[in-house]
Design an enzyme around this catalytic site. Structure first.
Site, short mmCIF file in Angstrom:
data_model
loop_
_atom_site.label_atom_id
_atom_site.label_comp_id
_atom_site.label_asym_id
_atom_site.label_seq_id
_atom_site.Cartn_x
_atom_site.Cartn_y
_atom_site.Cartn_z
N ASP A 1 -2.09 -14.21 4.43
CA ASP A 1 -3.23 -13.89 3.58
C ASP A 1 -2.70 -13.18 2.33
O ASP A 1 -1.47 -13.12 2.10
CB ASP A 1 -4.31 -13.09 4.35
N CYS B 1 0.15 -11.27 7.77
CA CYS B 1 -0.97 -10.60 7.10
C CYS B 1 -0.57 -9.14 7.00
O CYS B 1 0.61 -8.81 7.14
CB CYS B 1 -2.29 -10.84 7.82
N HIS C 1 11.17 -19.44 33.42
CA HIS C 1 10.25 -19.14 32.31
C HIS C 1 9.36 -20.33 31.99
O HIS C 1 8.25 -20.15 31.49
CB HIS C 1 11.04 -18.70 31.09
N THR D 1 -1.11 -6.47 8.97
CA THR D 1 -0.55 -5.99 10.24
C THR D 1 0.15 -7.08 11.04
O THR D 1 0.86 -6.77 12.01
CB THR D 1 -1.68 -5.45 11.14
N HIS E 1 12.12 -16.41 26.30
CA HIS E 1 11.34 -16.35 27.55
C HIS E 1 9.94 -16.93 27.42
O HIS E 1 9.40 -17.44 28.40
CB HIS E 1 11.23 -14.89 28.03
#
Ligand code: RB5
Length: 149
Positions: free
Chosen positions: A12, A69, A137, A71, A102
């Site tokens: 963004d 973005c 995994h 965060t 993993h």
């Protein structure tokens, strides 16, 4: 990570300079950065951009995706709504390596207001250099996929 693989990038407005720095870094390393913007600084909703990059990955057009973005959290939440996407926010190199090894994450999200450029470049290198280990995994990753059905 092999050369000539296509890596989708989007963000963004909060992460444009960092995204462009990452795209240049990816290109310099010999990978193909598919940077779908945005390029202008107006406020723009992260779900749109997260979904657009996620669709490039989910369709197979790009092998992996990197989204940003402020965060890293909002755009990650949006990307994970696209079927087949496994995206995590990473602010450290250990997590960035482990989500490939993993979790077979096919997208990485970074918070441009959380980490500086130097660390972000290392996080991207850790993510792109690691390969899924499979084995036990794989069963767990398949279980994640089953939750989408
Ligand atoms: C935009 O101001 C900000 O909310 C966004 O970049 C992101 O941090 C949301 O998760």
């Amino acid at each position: 990570m092999k050369a000539n693989l296509r890596i989708a990038l989007s963000s963004d407005h909060a992460a444009i300079p960092l995204r462009q720095a990452l795209a240049a870094h990816i290109t310099a390393k010999g990978w193909t950065a598919v940077d779908i913007g945005p390029t202008t600084p107006e406020s723009t909703p992260y779900p749109e951009h997260g979904a657009a990059a996620a669709r490039l990955v989910a369709s197979g057009d790009c092998r992996l995706g990197i989204i940003l973005c402020g965060t890293g959290q909002g755009i990650m939440l949006a990307a994970n709504k696209v079927k087949g996407i496994r995206c995590g926010v990473c602010s450290d190199t250990f997590s960035a390596r482990m989500i490939r090894l993993h979790n077979d994450a096919n997208m990485l999200s970074i918070g441009a207001r959380v980490v500086g450029e130097g660390l972000a470049l290392d996080i991207v290198d850790a993510f792109l250099s690691a390969e899924f280990e499979g084995g036990r995994h794989a069963t767990r990753v398949e279980m994640i996929g089953a939750l989408e059905r």
